[in-house]
Enzyme design. Structure first.
Site, PDB file in Angstrom:
ATOM      1  N   GLU A   1       0.849  -1.189   0.000  1.00  0.00           N
ATOM      2  CA  GLU A   1       0.000   0.000   0.000  1.00  0.00           C
ATOM      3  C   GLU A   1       0.888   1.244   0.000  1.00  0.00           C
ATOM      4  O   GLU A   1       1.928   1.277   0.652  1.00  0.00           O
ATOM      5  CB  GLU A   1      -0.919  -0.008   1.224  1.00  0.00           C
ATOM      6  CG  GLU A   1      -1.984  -1.084   1.096  1.00  0.00           C
ATOM      7  CD  GLU A   1      -2.858  -1.240   2.328  1.00  0.00           C
ATOM      8  OE1 GLU A   1      -3.857  -1.972   2.223  1.00  0.00           O
ATOM      9  OE2 GLU A   1      -2.568  -0.673   3.390  1.00  0.00           O
TER      10      GLU A   1
ATOM     11  N   CYS B   1       3.976   8.282   0.577  1.00  0.00           N
ATOM     12  CA  CYS B   1       4.542   7.434   1.623  1.00  0.00           C
ATOM     13  C   CYS B   1       4.698   6.031   1.022  1.00  0.00           C
ATOM     14  O   CYS B   1       3.704   5.395   0.666  1.00  0.00           O
ATOM     15  CB  CYS B   1       3.588   7.443   2.809  1.00  0.00           C
ATOM     16  SG  CYS B   1       4.063   6.307   4.099  1.00  0.00           S
TER      17      CYS B   1
ATOM     18  N   CYS C   1       6.712  -6.766   7.290  1.00  0.00           N
ATOM     19  CA  CYS C   1       7.828  -6.207   8.057  1.00  0.00           C
ATOM     20  C   CYS C   1       8.302  -7.203   9.108  1.00  0.00           C
ATOM     21  O   CYS C   1       7.479  -7.797   9.804  1.00  0.00           O
ATOM     22  CB  CYS C   1       7.401  -4.907   8.728  1.00  0.00           C
ATOM     23  SG  CYS C   1       8.758  -4.138   9.627  1.00  0.00           S
TER      24      CYS C   1
ATOM     25  N   CYS D   1       6.546  -4.518  15.500  1.00  0.00           N
ATOM     26  CA  CYS D   1       6.142  -3.599  16.572  1.00  0.00           C
ATOM     27  C   CYS D   1       4.745  -4.014  17.060  1.00  0.00           C
ATOM     28  O   CYS D   1       3.875  -4.364  16.247  1.00  0.00           O
ATOM     29  CB  CYS D   1       6.122  -2.162  16.068  1.00  0.00           C
ATOM     30  SG  CYS D   1       7.765  -1.605  15.583  1.00  0.00           S
TER      31      CYS D   1
ATOM     32  N   CYS E   1       1.399  -2.477  15.487  1.00  0.00           N
ATOM     33  CA  CYS E   1       1.369  -2.176  14.050  1.00  0.00           C
ATOM     34  C   CYS E   1       0.724  -3.299  13.237  1.00  0.00           C
ATOM     35  O   CYS E   1       1.082  -4.471  13.376  1.00  0.00           O
ATOM     36  CB  CYS E   1       2.800  -1.926  13.584  1.00  0.00           C
ATOM     37  SG  CYS E   1       2.957  -1.785  11.803  1.00  0.00           S
TER      38      CYS E   1
ATOM     39  N   CYS F   1      -0.460   5.933   9.964  1.00  0.00           N
ATOM     40  CA  CYS F   1       0.719   5.221  10.443  1.00  0.00           C
ATOM     41  C   CYS F   1       0.371   3.914  11.161  1.00  0.00           C
ATOM     42  O   CYS F   1      -0.497   3.893  12.025  1.00  0.00           O
ATOM     43  CB  CYS F   1       1.385   6.147  11.442  1.00  0.00           C
ATOM     44  SG  CYS F   1       3.119   6.129  11.275  1.00  0.00           S
TER      45      CYS F   1
END
Ligand code: SF4
Length: 359
Positions: free
Chosen positions: A95, A112, A119, A123, A126, A348
């Protein structure tokens, strides 16, 4: 020749394109034309390259390809932020978020972009991290996100100025510094003034604290902005929220950041997601002031955007304001980030691009 054996032209510099055209017995100046079509006009089809002879277009199509990520769909927020779902050649999806800024009635855009599919950092708060890691993106796929976004945006807005996109932030899916070689190659490509031409000071690389990568970045001597996803100011809490902290605890991370700020003479941005009753207590503010006051730093506070299935809450607005005031009273340079794209899950930590998910 099938698609897999074709030569990928996206990601090549002008001199690499010269080597390519020479290798297929064409004059060098064709490289300049190709370069312009790819990086200024974001064209993926040789048949649209109107200043190339027809025979050459056929020939190119037989031996080469330009794999701009395929646009699948978009969502548009009430505030004008867009989220594009893009697909790579191997069907992996990422995305990309496009954020408008208007000055003097002229709207330009920040993109962005993602550096990895998924990932590996994981975290705790997230959505991307929760989905796990699939693979690194190649430099041409990273740059391709900017080009595909510009192409889609230009089409939708009926604008074709090359300065439609003025800023690029590496804050999408993935940890850019864990994909260092491809990430840095993409930065140089974005910055190439004959091509996409995004100024170094308009590029931000965001990291969860991959210290080896920060040190490598320092050697590049670039004027890009470094952003650190901080989220906690003591090791115990940061180990829980950002597991990379176990490898590079705060004192090691901050020493590298200080070195970066001093050598580059650039302010470093610290991103801090506000999690209710987790990292927004008075003692968290005091710890941040102690940690960041000696550094040339900007702090961006980001009220958490809740993700279904994850057990974190966004603080109430009076708690958010209180935390902001503690920090500014302590002498920090703080911005409470304007909310963008929360209604389309483009904010975010909300990017997921799951195959089965309706965007
Ligand atoms: S916040 Fe960034 S580094 Fe952490 S898991 Fe999500 S994408 Fe990865």
């Amino acid at each position: 020749m099938n698609g897999q054996n074709k030569i990928e032209l996206l990601g090549m510099s002008q001199s690499e394109l010269e080597d390519f055209v020479t290798s297929i017995s064409e004059p060098k100046f064709r490289a300049r034309q190709l370069y312009k079509w790819i990086y200024q006009k974001q064209t993926a089809s040789f048949y649209e390259m109107s200043d190339l002879p027809r025979d050459l277009r056929y020939k190119l199509d037989e031996v080469a390809q330009i794999s701009l990520p395929r646009f699948l769909k978009q969502r548009v927020s009430r505030d004008g932020t867009r989220k594009f779902l893009l697909e790579m050649n191997d069907k992996k999806r990422v995305e990309t978020v496009i954020i408008p800024q208007t000055h003097d009635k002229n709207t330009q855009y920040t993109v962005c972009i993602s550096s990895q599919v998924g990932c590996p950092v994981g975290c705790a708060f997230c959505a991307t991290g929760a989905g796990g890691f699939q693979r690194n993106l190649q430099a041409y796929e990273i740059v391709g996100q900017v080009l595909s976004s510009r192409r889609e945006l230009a089409k939708r807005l009926k604008r074709n100025d090359t300065e439609l996109i003025t800023n690029v932030v590496y804050m999408g899916m993935g940890e850019p510094l864990l994909n260092y070689d491809e990430m840095i190659k993409s930065v140089y490509m974005l910055n190439e003034h004959k091509g996409i031409n995004i100024g170094q000071r308009h590029i931000t690389i965001s990291t969860a604290g991959e210290v080896t990568g920060i040190k490598k970045l320092l050697q590049e001597d670039l004027q890009v902005t470094l952003a650190i996803s901080l989220h906690a100011c003591d090791n115990e809490l940061r180990n829980e929220l950002v597991p990379l902290n176990k490898k590079y605890p705060l004192e090691i991370l901050l020493a590298a950041v200080r070195e970066y700020a001093e050598k580059s003479n650039r302010r470093v941005t610290f991103e801090y997601v506000l999690l209710d009753e987790v990292n927004t207590r008075k003692k968290d503010a005091e710890a941040m002031i102690k940690l960041l006051k000696p550094i040339l730093a900007n702090v961006n506070l980001i009220p958490y955007n809740e993700v279904s299935g994850l057990n974190f809450k966004r603080p109430a607005s009076n708690r958010i304001n209180q935390f902001y005031q503690w920090l500014t009273a302590g002498g920090l340079n703080v911005t409470l980030r304007e909310e963008r794209g929360t209604d389309i899950e483009a904010a975010c930590g909300q990017l997921a691009a799951k195959k089965d998910r309706q965007m």
